[in-house]
Design a protein around this motif. Structure first.
Motif, short mmCIF file in Angstrom:
data_model
loop_
_atom_site.label_atom_id
_atom_site.label_comp_id
_atom_site.label_asym_id
_atom_site.label_seq_id
_atom_site.Cartn_x
_atom_site.Cartn_y
_atom_site.Cartn_z
N LEU A 1 -8.39 6.53 80.30
CA LEU A 1 -7.74 5.32 80.77
C LEU A 1 -7.29 5.47 82.22
O LEU A 1 -7.48 4.55 83.03
N LYS A 2 -6.71 6.63 82.55
CA LYS A 2 -6.28 6.87 83.94
C LYS A 2 -7.47 6.84 84.89
O LYS A 2 -7.40 6.26 85.97
N LYS A 3 -8.59 7.45 84.47
CA LYS A 3 -9.78 7.45 85.32
C LYS A 3 -10.32 6.04 85.50
O LYS A 3 -10.75 5.66 86.58
N SER A 4 -10.31 5.26 84.43
CA SER A 4 -10.79 3.88 84.50
C SER A 4 -9.92 3.04 85.42
O SER A 4 -10.41 2.23 86.22
N GLN A 5 -8.59 3.22 85.31
CA GLN A 5 -7.68 2.48 86.17
C GLN A 5 -7.88 2.84 87.63
O GLN A 5 -7.87 1.97 88.50
#
Length: 227
Positions: free
Chosen positions: A51-55
């Protein structure tokens, strides 16, 4: 010797703690339950990392969408986004802010005489002048520069009243006129028409842009009549 059981990562809850939170008695934490909880915690951490990478990727793409494809400043989309944010700030805290709308005079003649590559070089030079605080008489890091399209630029002056905005507009126009763009054997120069709009509340970004644009054209017409 017998291997020590793996310890949860720093900051992560131990399986027993997780089980206790979920109402599972410690006496029921069998090796099988422990393994299942460890697998679940690992999956949760993996999903959080994804999720952090996607954000981060989304934020990067949004920044790219808002960057001008020629000059070092942001494009109209990015400028309107920042202007909306600044209007919201102004309404919240009551501090006036201002917008400068800049249109280059003599730019079409450069394109017609020297070609569009020369015109591109002039636009890059003007953008650099506007963004370099040392060369534009004090544009602050909190101020925001964007290319609005063609040979038009905008500058957002955070927490700047009308007097300060007019002073800055004059300084910016002077810096543009004083800076030549070297092109082959020529030095290309343009000057800038400008308009100012100071906002406090009750206006949206497009209306603020239209007001500053109208002020710029009114000043240009008055100057042409005076010639």
């Amino acid at each position: 010797g017998r291997a020590e059981p793996a310890r949860p990562a720093e900051g992560a809850q131990a399986p027993v703690d997780v089980a206790a939170i979920q109402g599972i008695p410690e006496s029921e934490i069998t090796p099988r339950v422990r393994a299942a909880l460890m697998a679940l915690m690992g999956e949760v951490e993996r999903l959080r990392d994804e999720l952090k990478k996607s954000q981060a990727r989304i934020e990067f793409l949004e920044r790219q969408i808002e960057r001008d494809d020629l000059t070092p400043c942001n494009n109209r989309r990015g400028f309107v986004h920042e202007l909306t944010r600044q209007i919201d700030f102004t309404e919240r805290y009551g501090e006036p802010s201002s917008l400068i709308y800049i249109d280059l005079n003599g730019f079409k003649a450069i394109n017609d005489t020297h070609g569009h590559l020369a015109g591109d070089a002039v636009l890059i030079q003007v953008a650099s002048v506007l963004m370099d605080g040392r060369r534009v008489a004090g544009v602050r890091s909190s101020d925001y520069v964007g290319r609005l399209g063609g040979d038009e630029f905008g500058v957002i002056l955070a927490q700047a009243d009308e007097t300060r905005a007019w002073d800055k507009a004059v300084q910016l126009a002077g810096a543009i006129a004083a800076t030549a763009t070297k092109w082959k054997e020529s030095e290309l120069r343009v000057d800038a028409a400008y308009g100012v709009h100071t906002f406090r509340s009750g206006i949206d970004a497009m209306a603020a842009l239209a007001a500053a644009d109208a002020d710029m054209y009114n000043r240009k017409r008055q100057r042409d009549k005076a010639k």
